[in-house]
Scaffold this motif. Sequence first.
Motif: not given
Length: 283
Positions: A24, A26-30, A33, A36, A69, A73, A259
Motif C-alpha cells: 500500500r 508503494r501504491e501511495h508513492d505512485r 495512485r 492515498c 491496488a 480501491r 491497471r
Amino acid sequence: MAASESKDRLDPLAKTALWTASMRAREHDRADRLFCDPLASLLAGTEGPAIMQRFEGAVQPGVEDPALAVRTRYLDDQLVAQDGAGMRQFVSLAAGMDTRAFRLPWSPGVTVFELDRPALLTLKEELLERAGVHSRCERIPLGVDLMADWATPLLEAGFDSARSTTWLIEGLLYFLDPLECDLLLRQLSEMSASGSRLLADYVGRSVLESAAMASWRMRMEEQGHPWKSGSDDPQSLFAGFGWTVRVAAYGDPDVDYGRWGDAVIAPGVPGTRGRYLVSGELV
C-alpha cells in the motif's frame, strides 16, 4: 514494550500485514495512485518492504502485481458508498495494518471495529500512538482469535447485533481451510441483522490448484502462511449462509481502474485467472 519487541512476537501469518502495508505504501508513492495511504509506510516498518522484496524476487521478479491496488480501491469505494447510504457499523476481520479508519471520509456516528491477532494490534497501536494520529470515526481495535470465540469480545465492546453491519473480510478467506472458512462465515452471519452487507476477496479453487499458481503456493507455504482454500462458485458458498452476492473478477469494468490488462473470465471457468471481489447483502 518497544515496537521492535512487539514485532518480534508476530507469527508468520500476522507478518503478512506488514507486507501488505508495504504494498500500500508503494501504491501511495505512485503518481497515478489509486488511493492515498500516508500511514502505510509507518505501519510497514522496515520488515514489510523486506518481505515484499524477498517474495517478489522469488515468484514474480520485475513484476508489480496490480491486485492489491485494485482491491483496495474497489473496497474503499464500496465502504464509502455504504457509509453514504446510512451504514454506521463496520467490522473489519483480520484488519491487520489497514488504515481506513484514518483515511476514509467517514460520516458522524460511524463505528469501525478492527479485529485481529492481539500481538499485531498491539504493535499497530504503539506505532499509531507514537505518530500522534487520530481516526476519523470511532475506532475500536480488538485482539482476538478468529478461530475461537471472537463474538463475545465484539459484543462486549459495543457491537449491536440488532443494527445492520458491513463486514469486511479482506485478504483472509484463502488462508483458511474450508471448515475454518465455514465457521467464520457462520459466526458473522448469525450476528448480522437484515440489511447487513459483506465485502470480501477470494480466489477460484481450480486456479489455486493450477500449475500456474504452484510457485506462488510453494513460496507462501515456505513462509508459513499457505493459501488453503478457494471456490469456483462464490455465489453458492455465500448463499449457504443467507447472503445474496455479486462476484466481480479483477479486470471487470468496475474492478480495473486502468491497471488490469488481462481478459475477464467468468467465475467457475477452470484454469483461468479466477481472483474475485465479492459484495453481498443479507436479506
